[in-house]
Design a protein around this motif. Structure first.
Motif, PDB file in Angstrom:
ATOM      1  N   ASP A 118       0.854  -1.194   0.000  1.00  0.00           N
ATOM      2  CA  ASP A 118       0.000   0.000   0.000  1.00  0.00           C
ATOM      3  C   ASP A 118       0.890   1.245   0.000  1.00  0.00           C
ATOM      4  N   VAL A 119       1.670   1.386  -1.088  1.00  0.00           N
ATOM      5  CA  VAL A 119       2.699   2.419  -1.101  1.00  0.00           C
ATOM      6  C   VAL A 119       2.153   3.832  -1.272  1.00  0.00           C
ATOM      7  N   VAL A 120       1.032   3.985  -1.948  1.00  0.00           N
ATOM      8  CA  VAL A 120       0.465   5.327  -2.131  1.00  0.00           C
ATOM      9  C   VAL A 120       0.106   5.926  -0.774  1.00  0.00           C
ATOM     10  N   GLU A 121      -0.583   5.143   0.048  1.00  0.00           N
ATOM     11  CA  GLU A 121      -0.941   5.619   1.384  1.00  0.00           C
ATOM     12  C   GLU A 121       0.313   5.843   2.233  1.00  0.00           C
ATOM     13  N   ALA A 122       1.282   4.948   2.118  1.00  0.00           N
ATOM     14  CA  ALA A 122       2.529   5.087   2.882  1.00  0.00           C
ATOM     15  C   ALA A 122       3.235   6.385   2.525  1.00  0.00           C
ATOM     16  N   ILE A 123       3.305   6.705   1.239  1.00  0.00           N
ATOM     17  CA  ILE A 123       3.979   7.943   0.807  1.00  0.00           C
ATOM     18  C   ILE A 123       3.239   9.161   1.346  1.00  0.00           C
ATOM     19  N   GLN A 124       1.908   9.129   1.299  1.00  0.00           N
ATOM     20  CA  GLN A 124       1.134  10.257   1.839  1.00  0.00           C
ATOM     21  C   GLN A 124       1.423  10.448   3.332  1.00  0.00           C
ATOM     22  N   LEU A 125       1.436   9.356   4.082  1.00  0.00           N
ATOM     23  CA  LEU A 125       1.709   9.448   5.523  1.00  0.00           C
ATOM     24  C   LEU A 125       3.135   9.923   5.791  1.00  0.00           C
ATOM     25  N   LEU A 126       4.078   9.469   4.970  1.00  0.00           N
ATOM     26  CA  LEU A 126       5.467   9.913   5.147  1.00  0.00           C
ATOM     27  C   LEU A 126       5.623  11.392   4.805  1.00  0.00           C
ATOM     28  N   ARG A 141      10.420   6.183   2.739  1.00  0.00           N
ATOM     29  CA  ARG A 141       9.794   6.773   1.548  1.00  0.00           C
ATOM     30  C   ARG A 141      10.544   6.319   0.292  1.00  0.00           C
ATOM     31  N   GLY A 142      11.863   6.189   0.405  1.00  0.00           N
ATOM     32  CA  GLY A 142      12.635   5.644  -0.708  1.00  0.00           C
ATOM     33  C   GLY A 142      12.194   4.233  -1.043  1.00  0.00           C
ATOM     34  N   ASN A 143      11.959   3.416   0.001  1.00  0.00           N
ATOM     35  CA  ASN A 143      11.487   2.048  -0.223  1.00  0.00           C
ATOM     36  C   ASN A 143      10.130   2.030  -0.915  1.00  0.00           C
ATOM     37  N   ALA A 144       9.250   2.928  -0.489  1.00  0.00           N
ATOM     38  CA  ALA A 144       7.910   2.986  -1.089  1.00  0.00           C
ATOM     39  C   ALA A 144       8.010   3.366  -2.566  1.00  0.00           C
ATOM     40  N   TYR A 145       8.824   4.370  -2.870  1.00  0.00           N
ATOM     41  CA  TYR A 145       8.992   4.762  -4.269  1.00  0.00           C
ATOM     42  C   TYR A 145       9.646   3.642  -5.081  1.00  0.00           C
ATOM     43  N   ARG A 146      10.573   2.929  -4.476  1.00  0.00           N
ATOM     44  CA  ARG A 146      11.223   1.807  -5.166  1.00  0.00           C
ATOM     45  C   ARG A 146      10.183   0.753  -5.541  1.00  0.00           C
ATOM     46  N   LYS A 147       9.269   0.471  -4.609  1.00  0.00           N
ATOM     47  CA  LYS A 147       8.219  -0.518  -4.888  1.00  0.00           C
ATOM     48  C   LYS A 147       7.316  -0.064  -6.023  1.00  0.00           C
ATOM     49  N   GLN A 148       7.167   1.238  -6.183  1.00  0.00           N
ATOM     50  CA  GLN A 148       6.353   1.778  -7.279  1.00  0.00           C
ATOM     51  C   GLN A 148       7.112   1.749  -8.601  1.00  0.00           C
ATOM     52  N   GLY A 149       8.427   1.533  -8.519  1.00  0.00           N
ATOM     53  CA  GLY A 149       9.249   1.598  -9.725  1.00  0.00           C
ATOM     54  C   GLY A 149       9.686   3.012 -10.039  1.00  0.00           C
ATOM     55  N   ASN A 150       9.510   3.925  -9.088  1.00  0.00           N
ATOM     56  CA  ASN A 150       9.924   5.315  -9.277  1.00  0.00           C
ATOM     57  C   ASN A 150      11.369   5.440  -8.780  1.00  0.00           C
ATOM     58  N   TRP A 151      12.294   5.046  -9.638  1.00  0.00           N
ATOM     59  CA  TRP A 151      13.704   4.936  -9.246  1.00  0.00           C
ATOM     60  C   TRP A 151      14.303   6.275  -8.834  1.00  0.00           C
ATOM     61  N   GLN A 152      13.970   7.346  -9.577  1.00  0.00           N
ATOM     62  CA  GLN A 152      14.566   8.650  -9.267  1.00  0.00           C
ATOM     63  C   GLN A 152      14.157   9.132  -7.877  1.00  0.00           C
ATOM     64  N   GLN A 153      12.870   9.019  -7.561  1.00  0.00           N
ATOM     65  CA  GLN A 153      12.413   9.442  -6.235  1.00  0.00           C
ATOM     66  C   GLN A 153      12.997   8.544  -5.149  1.00  0.00           C
ATOM     67  N   ALA A 154      13.131   7.261  -5.444  1.00  0.00           N
ATOM     68  CA  ALA A 154      13.737   6.355  -4.467  1.00  0.00           C
ATOM     69  C   ALA A 154      15.164   6.797  -4.173  1.00  0.00           C
ATOM     70  N   LEU A 155      15.946   7.049  -5.219  1.00  0.00           N
ATOM     71  CA  LEU A 155      17.334   7.475  -5.033  1.00  0.00           C
ATOM     72  C   LEU A 155      17.415   8.801  -4.290  1.00  0.00           C
ATOM     73  N   ASN A 156      16.545   9.743  -4.636  1.00  0.00           N
ATOM     74  CA  ASN A 156      16.548  11.046  -3.956  1.00  0.00           C
ATOM     75  C   ASN A 156      16.302  10.876  -2.458  1.00  0.00           C
TER      76      ASN A 156
END
Length: 91
Positions: A15-23, A41-56
């Motif tokens: 449930d990464v969308v909700e996790a990102i909102q809470l973070l 939050r990096g882990n959540a973005y990684r699970k979404q496949g959003n590599w740039q946000q995960a790295l940031n």
């Protein structure tokens, strides 16, 4: 810390969308454990496949805490991206 455990569980359940909102809310309130929140939050973005946000987010965590597990996560994402994008270098 309780809130971060709840967020960790959301990420584990996919449930990464909700996790990102809470973070986002958690980080906006300038709490303690910011490095862990950025790591999660990096882990959540990684699970979404959003590599740039995960790295940031991993980099933000590392900047706050050089011993953060985000350092290893950042390296792993870079390895993955280098593996999948190696064909770009051979053209």
């Amino acid at each position: 810390m309780e809130q971060l455990n709840t967020i960790k569980e959301l990420i584990n359940q996919g449930d990464v969308v909700e996790a990102i909102q809470l973070l986002d809310e958690y980080l906006a309130n300038a709490p303690a454990n910011r490095d862990e929140a950025f790591y999660l939050r990096g882990n959540a973005y990684r699970k979404q496949g959003n590599w740039q946000q995960a790295l940031n987010n991993y980099q933000y965590a590392i900047d706050l805490n050089p011993d953060s597990p985000a350092r290893e996560a950042h390296r792993m994402v870079m390895d993955i991206l280098n593996f999948f994008n190696k064909d770009m270098y051979n053209q």
